[in-house]
Design a protein around this motif. Structure first.
Motif, PDB file in Angstrom:
ATOM      1  N   ARG A  72     -17.255  63.532 -79.365  1.00  0.00           N
ATOM      2  CA  ARG A  72     -17.157  62.180 -80.222  1.00  0.00           C
ATOM      3  C   ARG A  72     -16.183  61.561 -79.959  1.00  0.00           C
ATOM      4  NH1 ARG A  72     -18.001  66.563 -83.311  1.00  0.00           N
ATOM      5  NH2 ARG A  72     -15.937  67.068 -83.380  1.00  0.00           N
ATOM      6  N   ALA A  73     -14.990  62.233 -78.883  1.00  0.00           N
ATOM      7  CA  ALA A  73     -14.343  61.691 -78.339  1.00  0.00           C
ATOM      8  C   ALA A  73     -14.011  60.567 -76.935  1.00  0.00           C
ATOM      9  CB  ALA A  73     -12.988  62.492 -78.099  1.00  0.00           C
ATOM     10  N   LEU A  74     -15.536  60.547 -76.658  1.00  0.00           N
ATOM     11  CA  LEU A  74     -15.988  59.050 -75.895  1.00  0.00           C
ATOM     12  C   LEU A  74     -16.629  58.345 -76.324  1.00  0.00           C
ATOM     13  CD1 LEU A  74     -17.471  60.905 -72.793  1.00  0.00           C
ATOM     14  CD2 LEU A  74     -14.791  60.185 -73.147  1.00  0.00           C
ATOM     15  N   SER A  75     -17.127  58.500 -78.179  1.00  0.00           N
ATOM     16  CA  SER A  75     -17.787  57.266 -78.527  1.00  0.00           C
ATOM     17  C   SER A  75     -16.652  56.957 -79.457  1.00  0.00           C
ATOM     18  CB  SER A  75     -18.719  58.108 -79.881  1.00  0.00           C
ATOM     19  OG  SER A  75     -19.398  58.736 -78.503  1.00  0.00           O
ATOM     20  N   PHE A  76     -15.627  57.214 -80.047  1.00  0.00           N
ATOM     21  CA  PHE A  76     -14.142  56.356 -80.903  1.00  0.00           C
ATOM     22  C   PHE A  76     -13.710  55.577 -79.630  1.00  0.00           C
ATOM     23  CE2 PHE A  76     -10.116  56.941 -81.668  1.00  0.00           C
ATOM     24  CZ  PHE A  76      -9.820  56.092 -82.384  1.00  0.00           C
ATOM     25  N   ALA A  77     -13.584  56.282 -78.516  1.00  0.00           N
ATOM     26  CA  ALA A  77     -12.722  55.948 -77.294  1.00  0.00           C
ATOM     27  C   ALA A  77     -13.272  55.003 -77.062  1.00  0.00           C
ATOM     28  CB  ALA A  77     -12.718  56.131 -76.242  1.00  0.00           C
ATOM     29  N   GLU A 113     -15.710  52.334 -79.049  1.00  0.00           N
ATOM     30  CA  GLU A 113     -15.562  52.057 -80.111  1.00  0.00           C
ATOM     31  C   GLU A 113     -14.150  50.990 -80.456  1.00  0.00           C
ATOM     32  OE1 GLU A 113     -17.988  54.202 -82.934  1.00  0.00           O
ATOM     33  OE2 GLU A 113     -19.606  54.034 -81.745  1.00  0.00           O
ATOM     34  N   ASN A 114     -13.526  51.753 -79.634  1.00  0.00           N
ATOM     35  CA  ASN A 114     -11.965  50.967 -80.162  1.00  0.00           C
ATOM     36  C   ASN A 114     -10.907  51.386 -78.808  1.00  0.00           C
ATOM     37  OD1 ASN A 114     -11.761  51.633 -83.210  1.00  0.00           O
ATOM     38  ND2 ASN A 114     -12.080  53.497 -82.491  1.00  0.00           N
ATOM     39  N   LEU A 115     -11.633  50.832 -77.741  1.00  0.00           N
ATOM     40  CA  LEU A 115     -10.761  50.047 -76.109  1.00  0.00           C
ATOM     41  C   LEU A 115      -9.613  49.451 -76.616  1.00  0.00           C
ATOM     42  CD1 LEU A 115     -14.124  49.462 -74.566  1.00  0.00           C
ATOM     43  CD2 LEU A 115     -12.322  51.183 -74.170  1.00  0.00           C
ATOM     44  N   ARG A 116      -9.364  49.187 -77.331  1.00  0.00           N
ATOM     45  CA  ARG A 116      -7.829  47.936 -77.957  1.00  0.00           C
ATOM     46  C   ARG A 116      -7.186  48.557 -77.976  1.00  0.00           C
ATOM     47  NH1 ARG A 116      -8.459  41.982 -80.730  1.00  0.00           N
ATOM     48  NH2 ARG A 116      -6.523  42.437 -80.178  1.00  0.00           N
ATOM     49  N   LEU A 117      -7.037  50.061 -78.404  1.00  0.00           N
ATOM     50  CA  LEU A 117      -6.616  51.630 -78.658  1.00  0.00           C
ATOM     51  C   LEU A 117      -5.818  51.626 -77.478  1.00  0.00           C
ATOM     52  CD1 LEU A 117      -8.017  52.709 -82.226  1.00  0.00           C
ATOM     53  CD2 LEU A 117      -5.822  50.867 -82.384  1.00  0.00           C
ATOM     54  N   LYS A 158      -9.121  59.157 -66.537  1.00  0.00           N
ATOM     55  CA  LYS A 158      -9.674  58.448 -65.746  1.00  0.00           C
ATOM     56  C   LYS A 158     -11.046  57.957 -66.211  1.00  0.00           C
ATOM     57  CE  LYS A 158     -12.186  58.032 -61.159  1.00  0.00           C
ATOM     58  NZ  LYS A 158     -12.417  59.498 -59.962  1.00  0.00           N
ATOM     59  N   ALA A 159     -11.672  58.628 -67.291  1.00  0.00           N
ATOM     60  CA  ALA A 159     -12.608  58.668 -67.910  1.00  0.00           C
ATOM     61  C   ALA A 159     -12.834  57.115 -68.904  1.00  0.00           C
ATOM     62  CB  ALA A 159     -13.050  59.439 -68.494  1.00  0.00           C
ATOM     63  N   ILE A 160     -11.671  57.343 -69.283  1.00  0.00           N
ATOM     64  CA  ILE A 160     -11.217  55.989 -70.597  1.00  0.00           C
ATOM     65  C   ILE A 160     -10.898  54.724 -69.748  1.00  0.00           C
ATOM     66  CG2 ILE A 160      -9.003  54.576 -72.106  1.00  0.00           C
ATOM     67  CD1 ILE A 160     -11.031  57.226 -72.916  1.00  0.00           C
ATOM     68  N   GLU A 161     -10.553  54.403 -68.103  1.00  0.00           N
ATOM     69  CA  GLU A 161     -10.499  53.497 -67.638  1.00  0.00           C
ATOM     70  C   GLU A 161     -12.072  52.840 -67.169  1.00  0.00           C
ATOM     71  OE1 GLU A 161      -9.197  53.048 -62.789  1.00  0.00           O
ATOM     72  OE2 GLU A 161      -7.164  52.869 -64.364  1.00  0.00           O
ATOM     73  N   ALA A 162     -12.929  54.222 -66.435  1.00  0.00           N
ATOM     74  CA  ALA A 162     -14.470  53.334 -66.643  1.00  0.00           C
ATOM     75  C   ALA A 162     -14.970  53.198 -67.837  1.00  0.00           C
ATOM     76  CB  ALA A 162     -14.766  54.237 -65.933  1.00  0.00           C
ATOM     77  N   LEU A 163     -14.244  53.262 -68.779  1.00  0.00           N
ATOM     78  CA  LEU A 163     -15.222  52.609 -70.037  1.00  0.00           C
ATOM     79  C   LEU A 163     -14.630  51.441 -70.132  1.00  0.00           C
ATOM     80  CD1 LEU A 163     -15.040  55.854 -72.595  1.00  0.00           C
ATOM     81  CD2 LEU A 163     -17.273  54.763 -71.392  1.00  0.00           C
ATOM     82  N   ARG A 164     -13.185  50.952 -70.096  1.00  0.00           N
ATOM     83  CA  ARG A 164     -12.800  50.109 -69.750  1.00  0.00           C
ATOM     84  C   ARG A 164     -12.815  48.952 -68.966  1.00  0.00           C
ATOM     85  NH1 ARG A 164      -6.780  52.325 -71.790  1.00  0.00           N
ATOM     86  NH2 ARG A 164      -7.431  51.823 -74.259  1.00  0.00           N
ATOM     87  N   GLY A 197      -8.137  46.537 -73.512  1.00  0.00           N
ATOM     88  CA  GLY A 197      -7.029  48.362 -73.509  1.00  0.00           C
ATOM     89  C   GLY A 197      -5.992  47.808 -72.679  1.00  0.00           C
ATOM     90  N   PHE A 198      -6.544  46.719 -71.496  1.00  0.00           N
ATOM     91  CA  PHE A 198      -5.935  46.994 -70.504  1.00  0.00           C
ATOM     92  C   PHE A 198      -4.333  46.100 -70.817  1.00  0.00           C
ATOM     93  CE2 PHE A 198      -9.788  46.937 -68.466  1.00  0.00           C
ATOM     94  CZ  PHE A 198      -9.675  48.283 -67.396  1.00  0.00           C
ATOM     95  N   GLY A 199      -4.159  45.777 -71.872  1.00  0.00           N
ATOM     96  CA  GLY A 199      -3.009  44.699 -72.019  1.00  0.00           C
ATOM     97  C   GLY A 199      -2.268  43.445 -71.262  1.00  0.00           C
ATOM     98  N   ASP A 200      -3.038  43.456 -69.994  1.00  0.00           N
ATOM     99  CA  ASP A 200      -2.562  42.393 -69.156  1.00  0.00           C
ATOM    100  C   ASP A 200      -3.798  42.250 -68.301  1.00  0.00           C
ATOM    101  OD1 ASP A 200      -1.385  42.738 -66.490  1.00  0.00           O
ATOM    102  OD2 ASP A 200      -0.314  44.127 -67.893  1.00  0.00           O
ATOM    103  N   PRO A 201      -3.578  40.855 -67.420  1.00  0.00           N
ATOM    104  CA  PRO A 201      -5.053  41.032 -66.093  1.00  0.00           C
ATOM    105  C   PRO A 201      -4.554  41.504 -65.095  1.00  0.00           C
ATOM    106  CG  PRO A 201      -4.607  38.790 -67.297  1.00  0.00           C
ATOM    107  CD  PRO A 201      -3.056  40.004 -67.876  1.00  0.00           C
ATOM    108  N   ASP A 202      -3.045  41.702 -65.104  1.00  0.00           N
ATOM    109  CA  ASP A 202      -2.947  42.373 -63.000  1.00  0.00           C
ATOM    110  C   ASP A 202      -3.319  43.575 -63.483  1.00  0.00           C
ATOM    111  OD1 ASP A 202      -1.308  42.878 -60.552  1.00  0.00           O
ATOM    112  OD2 ASP A 202      -0.038  43.390 -61.781  1.00  0.00           O
ATOM    113  N   ARG A 203      -3.123  44.513 -64.837  1.00  0.00           N
ATOM    114  CA  ARG A 203      -3.067  45.847 -64.880  1.00  0.00           C
ATOM    115  C   ARG A 203      -4.578  46.052 -64.789  1.00  0.00           C
ATOM    116  NH1 ARG A 203      -2.207  49.585 -70.167  1.00  0.00           N
ATOM    117  NH2 ARG A 203      -4.267  51.777 -69.769  1.00  0.00           N
ATOM    118  N   MET A 204      -5.715  44.833 -65.075  1.00  0.00           N
ATOM    119  CA  MET A 204      -7.272  45.034 -65.231  1.00  0.00           C
ATOM    120  C   MET A 204      -7.936  44.604 -63.547  1.00  0.00           C
ATOM    121  SD  MET A 204     -10.145  42.452 -67.682  1.00  0.00           S
ATOM    122  CE  MET A 204      -9.559  41.256 -66.659  1.00  0.00           C
ATOM    123  N   ARG A 205      -6.905  43.854 -63.173  1.00  0.00           N
ATOM    124  CA  ARG A 205      -7.518  43.962 -61.648  1.00  0.00           C
ATOM    125  C   ARG A 205      -7.303  44.711 -60.752  1.00  0.00           C
ATOM    126  NH1 ARG A 205      -5.102  43.360 -57.018  1.00  0.00           N
ATOM    127  NH2 ARG A 205      -2.940  43.239 -58.015  1.00  0.00           N
TER     128      ARG A 205
END
Length: 314
Positions: free
Chosen positions: A211-216, A218-222, A254-260, A283-291
């Motif tokens: 349930r927590a993963l499904s919420f994550a 669906e709400n990656l911007r948070l 680490k799991a949330i990062e994998a989903l993102r 939800g990364f916020g900026d391209p450098d963090r995403m990279r």
């Protein structure tokens, strides 16, 4: 015009590969002239036993020319007979397209059709294909690939994506989307999409963590802090972190990062948003963090993924 589809089977072929017939069946509108005619063929004809046991009736190889010939795969690496290899070689001349499903790519490679071409297969067999056939440019993390009339696909259900891509090439994207919807497929996947799924890799065993993963997802911007996720799981933050690691083998962060990364990769491959927009949406916020997250997770930056998607589309 009716397009003739041949599906080549052999003893021990993977039964799931025949799911492609549903795609072509739905492409034939009721009451209208058939767009596709499907024929199952084998070296000797008659009943051919599948990997699971049930046998399928087939017609013996002949001189018929197919618009598209599909070659089925097997659970392991298929050992093609000389007759099957010769039939496939002739089909590459007679047919507009030749396509391999899953480990059927080994048969195309054994027949000499993949040398100098890009190809894919089931991720668990991709490196073996590359080892056995170094002249093939194996791309192990692709759903399907088309290179100069030769199509190959990843394993199992990816055969449906391959068949839908062929229908899209013949009849247009709207027809392919309509068929995918009728087949209750989640979406029409592009060939460049990854074979892997972050949610499947995590595999939580309890409903609370799921349930927590499904919420994550669906709400990656948070922000998706441990406190937020623990609340969704009805656990204290400490209990949640301990249970999460025990069930998934990873920390929540680490799991949330994998989903993102997975969500961002799909958006990049779709090609409609800039890296800045994708970083905000996931939800990364900026391209450098995403990279940095991309390099950690898949070993290459977003620009490389974007370039690869463009090349595949071209």
């Amino acid at each position: 015009m009716t397009r003739k589809i041949g599906i080549a089977v052999f003893p021990g072929f993977q039964a799931l590969d025949l799911a492609i017939t549903a795609v072509f069946e739905l492409a034939n509108e009721p009451g209208a002239a058939a767009v596709y005619e499907v024929e199952i063929v084998s070296e000797g004809g008659g009943l051919v036993r599948s990997s699971f046991g049930p046998a399928l009736d087939s017609r013996a190889f002949g001189s018929a020319a197919y618009d598209t010939l599909f070659v089925c795969g097997a659970i392991g690496v298929p050992q093609a007979s000389a007759g099957l290899l010769e039939f496939v070689r002739l089909a590459s001349v007679r047919s507009r397209r030749v396509a391999a499903i899953c480990t059927g790519a080994f048969i195309l490679a054994d027949a000499g059709l993949l040398a100098g071409r890009r190809a894919t297969t089931h991720w668990a067999r991709a490196r073996e294909l590359q080892r056995l056939h170094p002249a093939v440019r194996v791309e192990e993390d692709r759903i399907f690939i088309e290179d100069r009339g030769i199509w190959t696909s990843a394993g199992m259900t990816a055969c449906m994506d391959l068949a839908l891509a062929i229908v899209e090439a013949d009849l247009g994207v709207e027809t392919a989307r309509s068929i995918a919807k009728r087949l209750v497929m989640y979406h029409l996947r592009s060939g460049g999409q990854s074979q892997y799924s972050a949610m499947l890799e995590l595999r939580p065993s309890s409903d609370r963590i799921q349930r927590a993963l499904s919420f994550a997802r669906e709400n990656l911007r948070l922000e998706l802090s441990v406190e937020q996720l623990a609340e969704r799981a009805s656990l204290s933050p400490r209990q949640f972190s301990r249970s999460f690691r025990a069930e998934t083998g990873q920390s929540p962060a680490k799991a949330i990062e994998a989903l993102r990364v997975e969500a961002a990769r799909l958006m990049i491959e779709a090609g409609r948003l800039s890296n800045e927009e994708i970083a905000r949406e996931t939800g990364f916020g900026d391209p450098d963090r995403m990279r940095r997250a991309f390099v950690r997770a898949i070993g290459q930056p977003p620009q490389t993924v974007r370039r690869g998607a463009r090349q595949a589309a071209a």
